[in-house]
Motif scaffolding. Structure first.
Motif, PDB file in Angstrom:
ATOM      1  N   ALA A 114      42.091 -20.414  11.654  1.00 26.14           N
ATOM      2  CA  ALA A 114      43.512 -20.717  11.636  1.00 26.14           C
ATOM      3  C   ALA A 114      44.230 -19.900  10.581  1.00 26.14           C
ATOM      4  O   ALA A 114      45.369 -19.502  10.746  1.00 26.14           O
ATOM      5  CB  ALA A 114      43.715 -22.211  11.363  1.00 26.14           C
ATOM      6  N   VAL A 115      43.588 -19.630   9.446  1.00 31.81           N
ATOM      7  CA  VAL A 115      44.175 -18.792   8.401  1.00 31.81           C
ATOM      8  C   VAL A 115      43.278 -17.587   8.246  1.00 31.81           C
ATOM      9  O   VAL A 115      42.140 -17.692   7.785  1.00 31.81           O
ATOM     10  CB  VAL A 115      44.274 -19.557   7.067  1.00 31.81           C
ATOM     11  N   ARG A 128      56.117 -11.691  18.023  1.00 37.55           N
ATOM     12  CA  ARG A 128      56.246 -12.467  16.784  1.00 37.55           C
ATOM     13  C   ARG A 128      54.955 -13.254  16.558  1.00 37.55           C
ATOM     14  O   ARG A 128      54.739 -14.295  17.182  1.00 37.55           O
ATOM     15  CB  ARG A 128      57.426 -13.434  16.876  1.00 37.55           C
ATOM     16  N   PRO A 129      54.060 -12.775  15.689  1.00 40.22           N
ATOM     17  CA  PRO A 129      52.822 -13.522  15.418  1.00 40.22           C
ATOM     18  C   PRO A 129      53.144 -14.906  14.861  1.00 40.22           C
ATOM     19  O   PRO A 129      53.951 -15.041  13.945  1.00 40.22           O
ATOM     20  CB  PRO A 129      52.105 -12.649  14.377  1.00 40.22           C
ATOM     21  N   GLU A 130      52.493 -15.924  15.433  1.00 40.12           N
ATOM     22  CA  GLU A 130      52.759 -17.293  15.009  1.00 40.12           C
ATOM     23  C   GLU A 130      51.585 -17.916  14.279  1.00 40.12           C
ATOM     24  O   GLU A 130      51.726 -19.008  13.720  1.00 40.12           O
ATOM     25  CB  GLU A 130      53.116 -18.156  16.227  1.00 40.12           C
ATOM     26  N   HIS A 131      50.418 -17.240  14.282  1.00 39.47           N
ATOM     27  CA  HIS A 131      49.231 -17.847  13.682  1.00 39.47           C
ATOM     28  C   HIS A 131      48.476 -16.828  12.831  1.00 39.47           C
ATOM     29  O   HIS A 131      47.248 -16.811  12.815  1.00 39.47           O
ATOM     30  CB  HIS A 131      48.331 -18.423  14.777  1.00 39.47           C
ATOM     31  N   LYS A 184      52.162   0.478  36.857  1.00 35.32           N
ATOM     32  CA  LYS A 184      53.092  -0.502  36.321  1.00 35.32           C
ATOM     33  C   LYS A 184      52.801  -0.699  34.835  1.00 35.32           C
ATOM     34  O   LYS A 184      51.749  -0.290  34.329  1.00 35.32           O
ATOM     35  CB  LYS A 184      52.958  -1.837  37.068  1.00 35.32           C
ATOM     36  N   MET A 185      53.739  -1.335  34.160  1.00 33.38           N
ATOM     37  CA  MET A 185      53.553  -1.671  32.754  1.00 33.38           C
ATOM     38  C   MET A 185      53.766  -3.167  32.590  1.00 33.38           C
ATOM     39  O   MET A 185      54.625  -3.762  33.233  1.00 33.38           O
ATOM     40  CB  MET A 185      54.513  -0.887  31.865  1.00 33.38           C
ATOM     41  N   ARG A 186      52.957  -3.787  31.713  1.00 37.61           N
ATOM     42  CA  ARG A 186      53.031  -5.228  31.497  1.00 37.61           C
ATOM     43  C   ARG A 186      53.063  -5.498  29.991  1.00 37.61           C
ATOM     44  O   ARG A 186      52.272  -4.931  29.236  1.00 37.61           O
ATOM     45  CB  ARG A 186      51.836  -5.934  32.134  1.00 37.61           C
ATOM     46  N   ALA A 187      53.958  -6.378  29.558  1.00 38.43           N
ATOM     47  CA  ALA A 187      53.992  -6.812  28.166  1.00 38.43           C
ATOM     48  C   ALA A 187      52.892  -7.843  27.951  1.00 38.43           C
ATOM     49  O   ALA A 187      52.733  -8.770  28.751  1.00 38.43           O
ATOM     50  CB  ALA A 187      55.363  -7.401  27.833  1.00 38.43           C
ATOM     51  N   LEU A 188      52.111  -7.717  26.887  1.00 35.44           N
ATOM     52  CA  LEU A 188      50.985  -8.605  26.644  1.00 35.44           C
ATOM     53  C   LEU A 188      51.282  -9.610  25.535  1.00 35.44           C
ATOM     54  O   LEU A 188      51.528 -10.768  25.796  1.00 35.44           O
ATOM     55  CB  LEU A 188      49.738  -7.775  26.298  1.00 35.44           C
ATOM     56  N   GLY A 189      51.221  -9.190  24.275  1.00 34.18           N
ATOM     57  CA  GLY A 189      51.545 -10.091  23.175  1.00 34.18           C
ATOM     58  C   GLY A 189      50.381 -10.861  22.602  1.00 34.18           C
ATOM     59  O   GLY A 189      50.561 -11.672  21.703  1.00 34.18           O
ATOM     60  N   GLN A 190      49.147 -10.640  23.099  1.00 34.19           N
ATOM     61  CA  GLN A 190      47.998 -11.356  22.559  1.00 34.19           C
ATOM     62  C   GLN A 190      47.688 -10.854  21.156  1.00 34.19           C
ATOM     63  O   GLN A 190      47.719  -9.655  20.883  1.00 34.19           O
ATOM     64  CB  GLN A 190      46.776 -11.165  23.456  1.00 34.19           C
ATOM     65  N   GLY A 191      47.367 -11.767  20.235  1.00 31.73           N
ATOM     66  CA  GLY A 191      47.086 -11.391  18.864  1.00 31.73           C
ATOM     67  C   GLY A 191      45.684 -11.772  18.440  1.00 31.73           C
ATOM     68  O   GLY A 191      45.020 -12.597  19.079  1.00 31.73           O
ATOM     69  N   TYR A 192      45.218 -11.170  17.357  1.00 30.29           N
ATOM     70  CA  TYR A 192      43.881 -11.413  16.826  1.00 30.29           C
ATOM     71  C   TYR A 192      44.001 -11.723  15.335  1.00 30.29           C
ATOM     72  O   TYR A 192      44.400 -10.861  14.535  1.00 30.29           O
ATOM     73  CB  TYR A 192      42.984 -10.198  17.053  1.00 30.29           C
ATOM     74  N   ALA A 193      43.668 -12.964  14.975  1.00 31.66           N
ATOM     75  CA  ALA A 193      43.765 -13.367  13.577  1.00 31.66           C
ATOM     76  C   ALA A 193      42.757 -12.622  12.718  1.00 31.66           C
ATOM     77  O   ALA A 193      42.949 -12.467  11.518  1.00 31.66           O
ATOM     78  CB  ALA A 193      43.559 -14.881  13.450  1.00 31.66           C
ATOM     79  N   LEU A 249      53.725 -32.116  14.445  1.00 29.87           N
ATOM     80  CA  LEU A 249      53.873 -30.916  15.264  1.00 29.87           C
ATOM     81  C   LEU A 249      54.547 -29.793  14.481  1.00 29.87           C
ATOM     82  O   LEU A 249      54.233 -28.611  14.678  1.00 29.87           O
ATOM     83  CB  LEU A 249      54.673 -31.237  16.525  1.00 29.87           C
ATOM     84  N   GLN A 250      55.467 -30.133  13.621  1.00 24.05           N
ATOM     85  CA  GLN A 250      56.137 -29.114  12.818  1.00 24.05           C
ATOM     86  C   GLN A 250      55.203 -28.497  11.781  1.00 24.05           C
ATOM     87  O   GLN A 250      55.385 -27.352  11.380  1.00 24.05           O
ATOM     88  CB  GLN A 250      57.356 -29.719  12.114  1.00 24.05           C
ATOM     89  N   LEU A 251      54.183 -29.240  11.372  1.00 25.01           N
ATOM     90  CA  LEU A 251      53.283 -28.775  10.323  1.00 25.01           C
ATOM     91  C   LEU A 251      51.934 -28.294  10.845  1.00 25.01           C
ATOM     92  O   LEU A 251      51.111 -27.813  10.075  1.00 25.01           O
ATOM     93  CB  LEU A 251      53.018 -29.917   9.323  1.00 25.01           C
ATOM     94  N   SER A 252      51.695 -28.414  12.155  1.00 24.32           N
ATOM     95  CA  SER A 252      50.338 -28.261  12.668  1.00 24.32           C
ATOM     96  C   SER A 252      49.872 -26.828  12.795  1.00 24.32           C
ATOM     97  O   SER A 252      48.734 -26.602  13.188  1.00 24.32           O
ATOM     98  CB  SER A 252      50.216 -28.945  14.034  1.00 24.32           C
ATOM     99  N   GLY A 253      50.713 -25.838  12.476  1.00 27.63           N
ATOM    100  CA  GLY A 253      50.261 -24.455  12.572  1.00 27.63           C
ATOM    101  C   GLY A 253      48.992 -24.188  11.783  1.00 27.63           C
ATOM    102  O   GLY A 253      47.978 -23.774  12.337  1.00 27.63           O
ATOM    103  N   PRO A 254      48.998 -24.465  10.458  1.00 26.51           N
ATOM    104  CA  PRO A 254      47.783 -24.209   9.684  1.00 26.51           C
ATOM    105  C   PRO A 254      46.598 -25.055  10.117  1.00 26.51           C
ATOM    106  O   PRO A 254      45.458 -24.682   9.941  1.00 26.51           O
ATOM    107  CB  PRO A 254      48.207 -24.556   8.243  1.00 26.51           C
ATOM    108  N   GLN A 255      46.872 -26.236  10.664  1.00 28.86           N
ATOM    109  CA  GLN A 255      45.778 -27.137  11.021  1.00 28.86           C
ATOM    110  C   GLN A 255      45.383 -26.999  12.487  1.00 28.86           C
ATOM    111  O   GLN A 255      44.389 -27.563  12.916  1.00 28.86           O
ATOM    112  CB  GLN A 255      46.177 -28.593  10.729  1.00 28.86           C
ATOM    113  N   SER A 256      46.134 -26.263  13.282  1.00 30.80           N
ATOM    114  CA  SER A 256      45.794 -25.996  14.675  1.00 30.80           C
ATOM    115  C   SER A 256      45.529 -27.272  15.460  1.00 30.80           C
ATOM    116  O   SER A 256      44.450 -27.461  16.027  1.00 30.80           O
ATOM    117  CB  SER A 256      44.582 -25.061  14.765  1.00 30.80           C
TER     118      SER A 256
END
Length: 511
Positions: free
Chosen positions: A159-160, A106-109, A127-136, A435-442
């Motif tokens: 951030a955007v 689930r991308p969050e940023h 072996k297999m490993r779940a990663l989840g790293q994203g690139y904006a 904290l609830q709003l800080s996504g766009p402002q990182s």
């Protein structure tokens, strides 16, 4: 089996099929990489325009990995690009269609390129490993991060993110990273910790087996009343003890060898890590800030009592505040270390200090070049500062919603020592709102305060319960996620060193 980020499991057979599904079109791709997580040549990249490489291929929308054909020493990264930020589900199946693992990302940023699965060899077992790293920055940024040169330069992460292309640029011939270039560090350090955890678990298992065998042999030696005494019985017990001691010695020797090897690996790695993850003596603290995918928060001591020390790191961006449990000099040194590492991880980041007691003198001195404004050093200014930050985050969120393609503001780091002293009920509500709003402002938040503070305020309690707690001094406990082994955790603290103080100030942009 549903996997979480960083979780791994065995790969039962040599061939795996990876399918990625999302609400819109997806572009699956594969990188065959070395231990630095970079490709060696253009033959190591598979995507829609180049559907086959040695050991991997793209069959329609399915990535097929044949571990038996992958070159020795390589590992395989399966990834996906999307038209817009959206949750995707990456499933690993056997050739017969049996589901081996499912991983929901689930991308969050605003990430539009996602690493899904890694296939790697660990002690002759795949072996297999779940990663989840994203690139904006989308597929371009992800390709460049793994050593692939693209037609257009990769955008700087923000951030955007700008609108992502529907398909990746055709990569030119990749170039290998110089030996001095920082590694994709968070994942690498986590793998070192996994090796250390499994080595410790093997050592415990070896010692437990030796004791179990000794108990069995001693029980057998006294089972017959006619032979439980005398010279033969003594010889049997002595032989059993020797076998026990030999097994323990062999297990101890293997553990020492593993610890020596891992210590050497960490020492070599420290010379190439970005500052946010490196030790304070690392050369990266002599250079300008380098982006990092994580920060070091402390060290883990081996449960076996040897000299092995493994860094414990958190992935960036942080998903909750860091709360240092304490309110004395030790807590202030930990807060200072965390703030400086967060600043080092985000080139261009600015620092906000709310310090009614005026305790963070070292941080104010070393981070003076990157302060976002004058520090708040009295209780009278706390409310206005926090409300201003929350209002600013609200405006940034509205601007991002109105124009998703606009560049976001520079990352911010906010430190608040000595909570709850000097704070009112509305201040905690503003922090929760921020904290609830800080996504766009990182905004990354670091607090400190006593765990035993008797504050019956819903905002304070919500803030405390949501935070990641770190001990200010003494030792904490940490359970590794692979074997359930207990490790001793010690928080990272900024050393009292004038030379280091000048060096870090220079790295942050001072003189």
């Amino acid at each position: 089996m549903e996997f979480t980020p960083g979780q791994n499991g065995p790969l039962p057979g040599p061939v795996a099929h990876v399918r990625v599904a999302g609400p819109g079109p997806v572009d699956p791709c594969v990188f065959v990489v070395d231990d630095t997580l970079r490709v060696a040549s253009s033959d190591d990249v598979v995507f829609y325009n180049r559907p086959r490489a040695v050991g991997v291929r793209l069959d329609g929308d399915t990535l097929v990995v044949d571990t038996g054909a992958v070159r020795p020493g390589a590992r395989v990264l399966c990834a996906v690009g999307t038209d817009a930020p959206a949750a995707v589900t990456a499933t690993v199946e056997s050739p017969s269609g049996a589901v081996l693992g499912e991983f929901r990302i689930r991308p969050e940023h605003g990430e539009t390129a996602l690493l899904c699965w890694e296939f790697y060899r660990h002690k002759d077992v795949w072996k297999m490993r779940a990663l989840g790293q994203g690139y904006a920055g989308g597929l371009r940024e992800m390709f460049v991060a793994h050593g692939v040169e693209v037609d257009d330069p990769a955008p700087e992460p923000s951030a955007v993110p700008p609108p992502a292309p529907a398909t990746p640029q055709t990569p030119a011939a990749p170039t290998a990273a110089p030996a001095s270039e920082p590694l994709p560090s968070f994942e690498w350090l986590w793998r070192v910790f996994e090796d250390a955890a499994r080595s410790a678990a093997g050592h415990r298992s070896g010692r437990d087996y030796a004791q179990h065998r000794l108990d069995q042999e001693l029980s057998a030696a006294v089972a017959d009343p006619a032979t439980r005494t005398g010279g033969a019985a003594e010889s049997a017990r002595a032989a059993a003890q020797r076998r026990h001691d030999d097994l323990v010695a062999a297990s101890d020797a293997r553990r020492r060898d593993d610890s020596t090897q891992l210590t050497a690996e960490l020492r070599d790695l420290d010379a190439r890590l970005p500052a946010a993850l490196a030790s304070w003596a690392a050369p990266s603290w002599y250079a300008a800030r380098t982006p990092s995918d994580g920060i070091r928060v402390g060290e883990l001591s081996s449960p076996d009592g040897d000299d092995l020390r493994v860094p414990l790191c958190l992935r960036l961006p942080l998903d909750r505040p860091l709360w240092v449990a304490g309110d004395g000099e030790a807590a202030h040194r930990v807060v200072t270390a965390l703030a400086l590492r967060l600043l080092a991880a985000h080139p261009g980041a600015r620092l906000d200090i709310v310090d009614p007691a005026g305790a963070l003198t070292t941080l104010r001195e070393v981070a003076a070049p990157v302060l976002a404004g004058p520090p708040v050093l009295d209780a009278a200014g706390v409310s206005a500062k926090l409300r201003g930050l929350a209002d600013g985050a609200d405006l940034e969120a509205l601007a991002a919603a109105a124009d998703p393609g606009a560049a976001g503001p520079a990352p911010r780091v906010l430190v608040l020592p000595g909570v709850p002293h000097g704070y009112g009920g509305d201040d905690f509500l503003q922090l929760v709102r921020l904290l609830q709003l800080s996504g766009p402002q990182s905004i990354s938040v670091v607090l400190s305060g006593s765990e035993t503070a008797d504050v019956d305020d819903p905002g304070y309690l919500a803030l405390y319960e949501h935070s990641q707690l770190l001990p200010a001094e003494g030792e904490g406990r940490f359970t590794d996620p692979w074997t359930g082994g207990d490790w001793t955790f010690t928080s990272d603290a900024f050393p009292a060193d004038a030379v280091l103080l000048r060096r870090v100030a220079a790295a942050l942009g001072g003189t």
